[in-house]
Design a protein around this motif. Sequence first.
Motif, PDB file in Angstrom:
ATOM      1  N   LEU A  57       0.802  -1.137   0.135  1.00 57.77           N
ATOM      2  CA  LEU A  57       0.012   0.011   0.066  1.00 57.77           C
ATOM      3  C   LEU A  57       0.868   1.109  -0.002  1.00 57.77           C
ATOM      4  O   LEU A  57       1.710   1.556   1.096  1.00 57.77           O
ATOM      5  N   ILE A  58       0.821   1.931  -1.068  1.00 61.57           N
ATOM      6  CA  ILE A  58       1.962   2.934  -1.158  1.00 61.57           C
ATOM      7  C   ILE A  58       1.518   4.315  -1.018  1.00 61.57           C
ATOM      8  O   ILE A  58       2.362   5.318  -0.768  1.00 61.57           O
ATOM      9  N   SER A  59      -0.062   4.531  -0.755  1.00 64.92           N
ATOM     10  CA  SER A  59      -0.431   5.925  -0.441  1.00 64.92           C
ATOM     11  C   SER A  59      -2.038   5.628   0.007  1.00 64.92           C
ATOM     12  O   SER A  59      -2.629   4.805  -0.747  1.00 64.92           O
ATOM     13  N   LYS A  60      -2.087   6.089   1.023  1.00 65.76           N
ATOM     14  CA  LYS A  60      -3.738   6.059   1.435  1.00 65.76           C
ATOM     15  C   LYS A  60      -4.198   7.290   2.291  1.00 65.76           C
ATOM     16  O   LYS A  60      -5.447   7.348   2.826  1.00 65.76           O
ATOM     17  N   GLU A  61      -3.254   8.295   2.141  1.00 69.85           N
ATOM     18  CA  GLU A  61      -3.759   9.587   3.267  1.00 69.85           C
ATOM     19  C   GLU A  61      -4.203  10.771   2.117  1.00 69.85           C
ATOM     20  O   GLU A  61      -4.789  11.763   2.855  1.00 69.85           O
ATOM     21  N   GLN A  62      -4.089  10.736   0.938  1.00 73.91           N
ATOM     22  CA  GLN A  62      -4.539  11.683   0.391  1.00 73.91           C
ATOM     23  C   GLN A  62      -5.930  11.647  -0.106  1.00 73.91           C
ATOM     24  O   GLN A  62      -6.596  10.907  -0.407  1.00 73.91           O
ATOM     25  N   ASN A  63      -6.516  12.984   0.412  1.00 69.32           N
ATOM     26  CA  ASN A  63      -7.821  13.246   0.574  1.00 69.32           C
ATOM     27  C   ASN A  63      -8.525  13.631  -1.003  1.00 69.32           C
ATOM     28  O   ASN A  63      -8.103  14.739  -1.391  1.00 69.32           O
ATOM     29  N   ALA A  64      -9.282  12.989  -1.691  1.00 72.57           N
ATOM     30  CA  ALA A  64      -9.852  13.473  -2.835  1.00 72.57           C
ATOM     31  C   ALA A  64     -11.098  14.002  -2.694  1.00 72.57           C
ATOM     32  O   ALA A  64     -11.865  14.216  -3.615  1.00 72.57           O
ATOM     33  N   GLU A  65     -11.711  14.307  -1.381  1.00 78.69           N
ATOM     34  CA  GLU A  65     -12.908  14.965  -1.272  1.00 78.69           C
ATOM     35  C   GLU A  65     -13.984  14.434  -1.813  1.00 78.69           C
ATOM     36  O   GLU A  65     -15.045  15.135  -1.683  1.00 78.69           O
ATOM     37  N   GLY A  66     -14.139  13.122  -2.229  1.00 76.14           N
ATOM     38  CA  GLY A  66     -15.274  12.518  -2.869  1.00 76.14           C
ATOM     39  C   GLY A  66     -15.784  13.169  -3.979  1.00 76.14           C
ATOM     40  O   GLY A  66     -17.063  13.027  -4.346  1.00 76.14           O
ATOM     41  N   THR A  67     -15.015  13.820  -4.536  1.00 82.79           N
ATOM     42  CA  THR A  67     -15.456  14.437  -5.967  1.00 82.79           C
ATOM     43  C   THR A  67     -14.979  14.145  -7.138  1.00 82.79           C
ATOM     44  O   THR A  67     -13.466  13.567  -7.173  1.00 82.79           O
ATOM     45  N   ARG A  68     -15.254  14.611  -8.247  1.00 81.55           N
ATOM     46  CA  ARG A  68     -14.504  14.207  -9.358  1.00 81.55           C
ATOM     47  C   ARG A  68     -13.155  15.064  -9.658  1.00 81.55           C
ATOM     48  O   ARG A  68     -12.189  14.433 -10.115  1.00 81.55           O
ATOM     49  N   ASP A  69     -13.519  16.288  -9.360  1.00 84.19           N
ATOM     50  CA  ASP A  69     -12.302  17.101  -9.474  1.00 84.19           C
ATOM     51  C   ASP A  69     -11.179  16.811  -8.408  1.00 84.19           C
ATOM     52  O   ASP A  69      -9.915  16.848  -8.603  1.00 84.19           O
ATOM     53  N   GLY A  70     -11.539  16.236  -7.216  1.00 85.37           N
ATOM     54  CA  GLY A  70     -10.720  15.853  -6.223  1.00 85.37           C
ATOM     55  C   GLY A  70     -10.194  14.624  -6.770  1.00 85.37           C
ATOM     56  O   GLY A  70      -8.603  14.559  -6.551  1.00 85.37           O
ATOM     57  N   LEU A 103      -9.485  13.902  -9.542  1.00 82.38           N
ATOM     58  CA  LEU A 103      -8.429  14.205 -10.896  1.00 82.38           C
ATOM     59  C   LEU A 103      -7.102  14.763 -10.453  1.00 82.38           C
ATOM     60  O   LEU A 103      -5.966  14.404 -10.852  1.00 82.38           O
ATOM     61  N   ARG A 104      -7.346  15.778  -9.267  1.00 81.93           N
ATOM     62  CA  ARG A 104      -6.216  16.170  -8.721  1.00 81.93           C
ATOM     63  C   ARG A 104      -5.137  15.514  -8.118  1.00 81.93           C
ATOM     64  O   ARG A 104      -3.991  15.417  -8.454  1.00 81.93           O
ATOM     65  N   VAL A 105      -5.915  14.549  -7.038  1.00 75.85           N
ATOM     66  CA  VAL A 105      -4.887  13.770  -6.434  1.00 75.85           C
ATOM     67  C   VAL A 105      -4.363  12.695  -7.301  1.00 75.85           C
ATOM     68  O   VAL A 105      -3.122  12.357  -7.008  1.00 75.85           O
ATOM     69  N   MET A 106      -5.175  12.051  -8.345  1.00 74.86           N
ATOM     70  CA  MET A 106      -4.516  11.178  -9.108  1.00 74.86           C
ATOM     71  C   MET A 106      -3.617  11.400  -9.860  1.00 74.86           C
ATOM     72  O   MET A 106      -2.507  10.835 -10.147  1.00 74.86           O
ATOM     73  N   SER A 107      -3.576  12.776 -10.382  1.00 76.89           N
ATOM     74  CA  SER A 107      -2.547  13.338 -11.294  1.00 76.89           C
ATOM     75  C   SER A 107      -1.520  13.423 -10.527  1.00 76.89           C
ATOM     76  O   SER A 107      -0.282  13.267 -11.017  1.00 76.89           O
ATOM     77  N   ASP A 108      -1.270  13.895  -9.313  1.00 78.57           N
ATOM     78  CA  ASP A 108      -0.335  14.101  -8.266  1.00 78.57           C
ATOM     79  C   ASP A 108       0.613  12.691  -8.164  1.00 78.57           C
ATOM     80  O   ASP A 108       1.593  12.554  -8.175  1.00 78.57           O
ATOM     81  N   LEU A 109      -0.576  11.557  -7.822  1.00 80.44           N
ATOM     82  CA  LEU A 109       0.099  10.347  -7.637  1.00 80.44           C
ATOM     83  C   LEU A 109       0.584   9.649  -8.670  1.00 80.44           C
ATOM     84  O   LEU A 109       1.829   8.954  -8.648  1.00 80.44           O
ATOM     85  N   LEU A 110       0.118   9.920  -9.772  1.00 80.03           N
ATOM     86  CA  LEU A 110       0.777   9.532 -11.288  1.00 80.03           C
ATOM     87  C   LEU A 110       1.991  10.100 -11.458  1.00 80.03           C
ATOM     88  O   LEU A 110       3.129   9.329 -12.022  1.00 80.03           O
ATOM     89  N   THR A 111       2.429  11.371 -10.958  1.00 79.38           N
ATOM     90  CA  THR A 111       3.670  12.007 -11.261  1.00 79.38           C
ATOM     91  C   THR A 111       4.474  11.335 -10.051  1.00 79.38           C
ATOM     92  O   THR A 111       5.963  11.307 -10.316  1.00 79.38           O
ATOM     93  N   THR A 112       4.152  11.217  -8.832  1.00 79.12           N
ATOM     94  CA  THR A 112       5.218  10.563  -7.648  1.00 79.12           C
ATOM     95  C   THR A 112       5.519   9.187  -7.988  1.00 79.12           C
ATOM     96  O   THR A 112       6.593   9.009  -7.724  1.00 79.12           O
ATOM     97  N   PHE A 113       4.463   8.372  -8.591  1.00 80.63           N
ATOM     98  CA  PHE A 113       4.777   6.802  -8.482  1.00 80.63           C
ATOM     99  C   PHE A 113       4.814   6.390  -9.912  1.00 80.63           C
ATOM    100  O   PHE A 113       3.826   6.501 -10.593  1.00 80.63           O
ATOM    101  N   PRO A 114       6.140   5.924 -10.435  1.00 87.14           N
ATOM    102  CA  PRO A 114       6.121   5.726 -11.892  1.00 87.14           C
ATOM    103  C   PRO A 114       5.405   4.343 -12.168  1.00 87.14           C
ATOM    104  O   PRO A 114       4.919   4.029 -13.342  1.00 87.14           O
ATOM    105  N   LYS A 115       5.130   3.460 -11.190  1.00 87.76           N
ATOM    106  CA  LYS A 115       4.277   2.378 -11.435  1.00 87.76           C
ATOM    107  C   LYS A 115       3.171   2.097 -10.268  1.00 87.76           C
ATOM    108  O   LYS A 115       3.425   2.136  -8.984  1.00 87.76           O
ATOM    109  N   ILE A 116       1.837   1.789 -10.732  1.00 86.38           N
ATOM    110  CA  ILE A 116       0.625   1.726  -9.995  1.00 86.38           C
ATOM    111  C   ILE A 116       0.079   0.658 -10.458  1.00 86.38           C
ATOM    112  O   ILE A 116      -0.117   0.469 -11.751  1.00 86.38           O
ATOM    113  N   ASP A 117      -0.333  -0.369  -9.586  1.00 86.33           N
ATOM    114  CA  ASP A 117      -1.232  -1.726 -10.027  1.00 86.33           C
ATOM    115  C   ASP A 117      -2.548  -1.354  -9.779  1.00 86.33           C
ATOM    116  O   ASP A 117      -3.432  -2.040 -10.704  1.00 86.33           O
ATOM    117  N   ALA A 118      -2.780  -0.667  -8.857  1.00 89.87           N
ATOM    118  CA  ALA A 118      -4.375  -0.614  -8.728  1.00 89.87           C
ATOM    119  C   ALA A 118      -4.731   0.300  -7.645  1.00 89.87           C
ATOM    120  O   ALA A 118      -4.154   1.013  -7.142  1.00 89.87           O
TER     121      ALA A 118
END
Length: 333
Positions: A206-219, A221-236
């Motif tokens: 489990l490489i990340s579990k604290e990021q708050n996406a705020e339960g919204t589409r915009d949230g 999009l924002r959090v996942m974009s940051d995570l994709l920049t941080t982690f070169p490989k994500i499986d699920a």
Amino acid sequence: MKRISLIVGILGFAVVGCTNGVQNDNTATNTNNKATNISAESLTNQNKKLQTIGVALGDLGNPFYNAVQKGAETEAQKIGGNIRVNAVSSTFDLNQQTNQIENFTAANTDLIILSAVDKKGVKPVIDQARLAGRVVIALDSAVDADVDAMISSNNTQAGEVACQYIVDRLKGQGSVVILNGTPMDSINQRVSGCEKSLSKYPNIKLISKEQNAEGTRDGGLRVMSDLLTTFPKIDAVFATNDQSGVGADLAAKQARRKEFFIVGVDGSPDATKAMEDKDGVFTATAAQNPAGMAEKAVQIGNDIIQGKKPESPNILIPVNLVTRENLSSYKGW
């Protein structure tokens, strides 16, 4: 004169006897009525019928809460009697939700159904409503207050089945991200259920579990974009609700990343649409039944007003895992 005095004496004794009887009845009632039960007791004693329902929700811009509103309205129509349903949105703001419940109480609303945005923060206004004789039912998220009933999806189960699907698909090995959300009890339970499933497999990281996406589409999009920049490989990815999962799906498309898949919670129309898109990575959701929960809340609220208490005040509604493979059989909201 003696005869008149005798009659007056008898009448006076009768009046005193009746007065004492009423006082004794009131004393017994006051002794038995506890603050936590005053709403149901007072309504039953007055032989009231359900006439008004106030529904305090997180955000009516979310399809989940729209389904809750429709469910409450549908059940009110089944009961009949021109029951008025007033649904309001707090946009997850505690002060706004507090004001809304205060307004319902002041307006003599018979039944208040709320999806609490802060389980501790709503306690004072719930206590106030129940002391004023209102029936209060918590829906979707638990509260730290005495309510007449609590109805929710089995959120722990939702997290468990969603992340067990992730584990099974990864064959017990890979890097997983949890898109967290607004710290409501329901979200916390989903995260806990997910972690319970993942913890059984030492090769799941489990490489990340604290990021708050705020339960919204915009949230999402924002959090996942940051995570994709941080982690070169994500499986699920486990998204704690569908809206953030749909946002994460959009982030994957924008980044042209398809090495992972997303599982959400809700079973929303947006999720089913995303699952139908073969170019996306949203593949499953633990589906709730928000309209069914609201219908149950109105049923129980009406029963309480009629003097029929539920066998258990805590009612869990099971979830069902919907995947791309069984999507065609899912009825949706």
